[in-house]
Design a protein around this motif. Structure first.
Motif, short mmCIF file in Angstrom:
data_model
loop_
_atom_site.label_atom_id
_atom_site.label_comp_id
_atom_site.label_asym_id
_atom_site.label_seq_id
_atom_site.Cartn_x
_atom_site.Cartn_y
_atom_site.Cartn_z
N UNK A 55 55.92 45.52 50.68
CA UNK A 55 57.09 46.69 50.61
C UNK A 55 57.58 46.75 51.63
N UNK A 56 57.14 46.52 52.93
CA UNK A 56 57.86 46.55 54.37
C UNK A 56 59.09 45.39 54.70
N UNK A 57 60.03 46.12 55.29
CA UNK A 57 60.77 44.96 55.78
C UNK A 57 61.77 44.63 54.86
N UNK A 58 62.00 45.16 53.48
CA UNK A 58 63.10 44.83 52.32
C UNK A 58 64.27 45.91 52.15
N UNK A 75 71.25 38.91 28.24
CA UNK A 75 72.68 38.95 27.46
C UNK A 75 74.26 39.62 27.82
N UNK A 76 74.08 40.69 27.74
CA UNK A 76 74.81 41.56 28.28
C UNK A 76 74.43 42.54 29.18
N UNK A 77 76.00 42.62 29.57
CA UNK A 77 76.06 43.13 31.26
C UNK A 77 75.55 44.59 30.54
N UNK A 78 73.95 45.30 31.48
CA UNK A 78 73.93 46.73 31.00
C UNK A 78 75.18 48.19 31.92
N UNK A 79 73.77 48.69 31.49
CA UNK A 79 74.46 50.04 32.45
C UNK A 79 73.43 49.97 33.12
N UNK A 80 73.93 50.56 34.62
CA UNK A 80 73.09 50.80 36.45
C UNK A 80 72.80 52.13 36.81
N UNK A 81 71.61 52.94 36.70
CA UNK A 81 71.60 53.95 36.81
C UNK A 81 70.87 54.13 38.18
N UNK A 82 71.46 54.38 39.37
CA UNK A 82 70.75 54.45 40.52
C UNK A 82 70.09 56.33 40.91
N UNK A 83 68.96 56.68 41.36
CA UNK A 83 68.88 57.24 42.79
C UNK A 83 68.91 57.33 43.82
N UNK A 84 69.23 58.24 45.00
CA UNK A 84 69.01 58.26 46.45
C UNK A 84 69.37 56.44 46.60
N UNK A 85 69.14 55.67 47.42
CA UNK A 85 69.12 54.10 47.39
C UNK A 85 69.81 53.59 46.18
N UNK A 86 68.82 53.99 45.46
CA UNK A 86 69.26 53.27 44.01
C UNK A 86 70.36 53.27 43.97
N UNK A 131 61.13 51.81 65.79
CA UNK A 131 61.21 50.56 66.15
C UNK A 131 60.99 50.31 65.01
N UNK A 132 59.48 50.48 65.01
CA UNK A 132 58.50 49.53 64.08
C UNK A 132 58.81 50.04 62.11
N UNK A 133 59.21 50.81 62.74
CA UNK A 133 59.59 51.41 60.40
C UNK A 133 60.44 50.42 60.27
N UNK A 134 61.34 49.65 61.13
CA UNK A 134 61.93 48.97 60.84
C UNK A 134 61.86 47.54 59.18
N UNK A 135 60.55 47.03 60.43
CA UNK A 135 59.60 46.52 59.65
C UNK A 135 58.55 46.58 58.98
N UNK A 136 58.22 47.81 58.51
CA UNK A 136 56.99 48.39 58.29
C UNK A 136 57.94 49.94 57.15
N UNK A 169 57.65 53.51 51.75
CA UNK A 169 58.58 52.83 51.10
C UNK A 169 58.98 52.39 52.59
N UNK A 170 59.79 51.30 52.12
CA UNK A 170 60.66 50.63 53.75
C UNK A 170 61.54 51.45 54.36
N UNK A 171 60.53 51.52 55.38
CA UNK A 171 62.71 51.39 56.70
C UNK A 171 63.59 51.07 56.31
N UNK A 172 63.51 50.26 56.39
CA UNK A 172 64.57 48.92 56.82
C UNK A 172 66.45 49.80 56.56
N UNK A 173 65.99 50.37 54.56
CA UNK A 173 67.28 50.90 54.18
C UNK A 173 67.80 51.76 55.20
N UNK A 174 66.76 52.36 55.59
CA UNK A 174 67.26 53.86 56.74
C UNK A 174 68.44 53.24 57.48
N UNK A 175 67.58 52.14 58.85
CA UNK A 175 68.34 51.90 59.43
C UNK A 175 69.53 51.15 59.45
#
Length: 268
Positions: A55-58, A75-86, A131-136, A169-175
């Motif tokens: 999971x790390x580094x994503x 085959x068809x464009x979907x509805x996308x439903x996301x929460x938080x970073x989703x 900083x280690x959480x960026x890749x972790x 969860x990966x830390x990278x999205x927060x950075x």
């Protein structure tokens, strides 16, 4: 029936199984839903906790491309439903015209959102200060999960949700989100001017992870867009609003909204 695909996208710290009740409800209402995990996620909460290495580094762009590839197989464009970073990823996919419609629930802030409330800053500071959480990876404790996600529900319910759904969860999205407004090509950028399908942004007025003022600021980025963009706030709801005892109210509202926008399963 002509089934319209729906892709549910989880955010940081929640396993894709957190969408299971929504998947069942949407299927009952004539959709063809799926809730794939992020790249690196394991099939279960237990497996994700046992080995968080994949999971790390994503980062946000890799996660977005992961879901774009899944959409390309439909085959068809979907509805996308996301929460938080989703929810941020859902808006990016909609902006790229890969989705028929999008619903972003408590979405992480996109590039251009300036206002970051104190509660939000305090919640992510322990992560981005290392900083280690960026890749972790990072996982909440039950106490921090209750503070950030479950503050609007009893601690007993929050703890039960933690046991059932919480993963590292990966830390990278927060950075990436923290420095978004200092980079010309941030992965948090969304094409808010794209000519695309309708968007609904949902906020909870007691959300500590993505406070309602931040959600409202994200919605404000669409103020000049010619597309359909709507905003809904649920009172007395925190960041756990998609998984706690009140999830059905949120889900029913989204189903009703899709029907009103003519993005629904239709009889042939």
């Amino acid at each position: 029936m002509s089934d319209i695909p729906v892709i549910f996208i989880h955010g940081l710290w929640l396993h894709s199984s957190s969408w299971d009740p929504w998947v069942e409800l949407f299927r009952e209402n004539g959709y063809e839903p799926q809730n794939p995990g992020w790249p690196g996620d394991s099939p279960s909460v237990a497996e994700s906790r046992a080995d968080s290495g994949p999971i790390g580094g994503r980062g946000i762009e890799e996660i977005t491309e992961h879901f774009a590839a899944l959409i390309a197989e439909l085959a068809t464009a979907p509805v996308v439903i996301g929460h938080s970073f989703g929810g941020l990823v859902a808006q990016k996919l909609l902006g790229r015209k890969l989705a028929a419609a999008a619903i972003a629930i408590g979405p992480a802030q996109m590039k251009g959102v300036i206002r970051l409330p104190l509660a939000q800053l305090l919640g992510v500071l322990p992560i981005v200060s290392k900083p280690s959480n960026y890749r972790g990876t990072h996982i909440h404790s039950k106490n921090s999960f209750h503070s950030m996600f479950g503050n609007a529900i009893p601690v007993e319910e929050s703890d039960a949700l933690y046991d059932r759904y919480v993963i590292p969860a990966p830390g990278r999205p927060l950075f990436e989100a923290a420095v978004a407004n200092f980079l010309p090509h941030s992965p948090t950028a969304v094409d808010v001017a794209a000519d695309r399908g309708p968007l609904l942004i949902v906020g909870g007025d007691r959300d500590n992870a993505v406070p309602e003022s931040s959600t409202r600021s994200s919605f404000g980025r669409y103020r000049k867009a010619s597309t359909i963009n709507e905003y809904k706030v649920f009172d007395d709801r925190g960041h756990s609003l998609i998984i706690d005892h009140g999830w059905r109210e949120i889900a029913d509202y989204t189903l009703s909204w899709l029907a009103k926008k003519n993005v629904g399963a239709t009889a042939e």
